[in-house]
Write a protein that holds these residues in place. Structure first.
Motif, short mmCIF file in Angstrom:
data_model
loop_
_atom_site.label_atom_id
_atom_site.label_comp_id
_atom_site.label_asym_id
_atom_site.label_seq_id
_atom_site.Cartn_x
_atom_site.Cartn_y
_atom_site.Cartn_z
N ARG A 109 0.82 -1.22 0.00
CA ARG A 109 0.00 0.00 0.00
C ARG A 109 0.85 1.27 0.00
N THR A 110 2.16 1.12 0.15
CA THR A 110 3.07 2.25 0.07
C THR A 110 3.96 2.16 -1.17
N ASN A 129 -8.19 5.01 3.22
CA ASN A 129 -7.15 5.34 4.18
C ASN A 129 -6.16 4.18 4.30
N SER A 132 -0.56 5.04 0.63
CA SER A 132 0.24 6.26 0.53
C SER A 132 1.30 6.13 -0.56
N THR A 134 3.73 7.31 -3.67
CA THR A 134 4.33 8.57 -4.09
C THR A 134 3.55 9.15 -5.25
#
Length: 284
Positions: A109-110, A129, A132, A134
């Motif tokens: 998820r990143t 939520n 995250s 880039t």
């Protein structure tokens, strides 16, 4: 196929159905998820992953070596494309299970790039939520198409587009996705940071900071245009993240996508030579 979940973040995550493409030579693996992931790997990204859904009617063998979370489905999303010159008539013959974003493993998820890549309205257009990236890249074709009882595909309004466009780092769609509607293109461009509209053999148009610039494609011998837009999108997202220059990213993606149509199907994935040459060439 069991889920293969490495415990480190990814460079590139693509979420969307793979496709079972019906071709004159028989069924073949396709879909944005397949084309974009293979392009990302060809461009040298260290770790690429896919979250998808599919059935036993399609072979994932061309994706060997790419970690995949696969949601089991009775059948894979199946498309039949019929070309007449530059015009494509498309039929949806089967649809795989929906992809819920909670199926994305937490370490993924990143990812540096998360690419939401629907082909049949199979995934939400906004991240919940806990995600995250880039760069969040969208290829909204699957939210902008509908089909009738015979499977004939046609454009439709993209519901909830405002929030998706506002949250995206870059959006790539084709002129075909909007049925050539210039007013709609201008409207979409005004709602997102970067919009690129691909136009097949004519190249692509970039909308950024109120500016509009056309990038013309080189003349090539077209064999199969399937997947060219997916290759363009992956190349654009990756080049943009690396350079932070949308003009350069569009130039680079236009060249790679142009070369891809000279070969059929997944054989159109960029070669190392094409990548090196496209990195150096400047389109006037």
């Amino acid at each position: 196929m069991p889920d293969i979940v490495p415990l480190e973040p990814l460079d590139y995550l693509v979420v969307g159905h793979v496709a079972r493409d019906l071709t004159p030579k028989g069924p073949q693996l396709g879909g944005t998820a397949a084309y974009s992931a293979l392009t990302a790997r060809a461009l040298g990204l260290r770790s690429v992953g896919i979250v998808t859904a599919g059935g036993p009617d399609v072979s994932f063998e061309p994706l060997n070596g790419i970690p995949i979370v696969k949601i089991e489905s009775e059948s894979s999303t199946t498309y039949e494309n019929i070309y007449s010159g530059q015009r494509r008539t498309q039929y949806l013959r089967a649809q795989a299970s929906r992809i819920e974003l909670d199926r994305v493993p937490e370490p993924w998820r990143t990812a540096s790039i998360i690419h939401l890549a629907p082909i049949a309205n199979e995934v939400d257009s906004t991240l919940p939520n806990g995600f995250s990236p880039t760069l969040l890249g969208l290829t909204p074709q699957g939210w902008m198409r509908q089909w009738d009882s015979n499977g004939l595909v046609s454009p439709c309004d993209w519901t909830n587009s405002e929030s998706a466009l506002a949250g995206a780092g870059a959006v790539v769609l084709s002129r075909e996705d909007v049925n050539g509607d210039d007013l709609l293109i201008e409207h979409l461009a005004g709602q997102t940071k970067i919009l690129v509209v691909t136009e097949g053999a004519a190249g692509a148009v970039l909308y950024w900071h109120g500016d509009r610039r056309r990038f013309r494609a080189p003349t090539v011998r077209e064999v199969d245009a399937t997947g060219a837009g997916d290759i363009f999108a992956a190349a654009f997202f990756i080049r943009y993240l690396n350079t932070r220059d949308p003009w350069e990213a569009t130039r680079f993606a236009t060249l790679l996508a142009s070369h891809s149509v000279e070969r059929a199907g997944l054989d159109g994935i960029p070669t190392q030579l094409e990548i090196e040459q496209s990195s150096m060439v400047v389109i006037p």
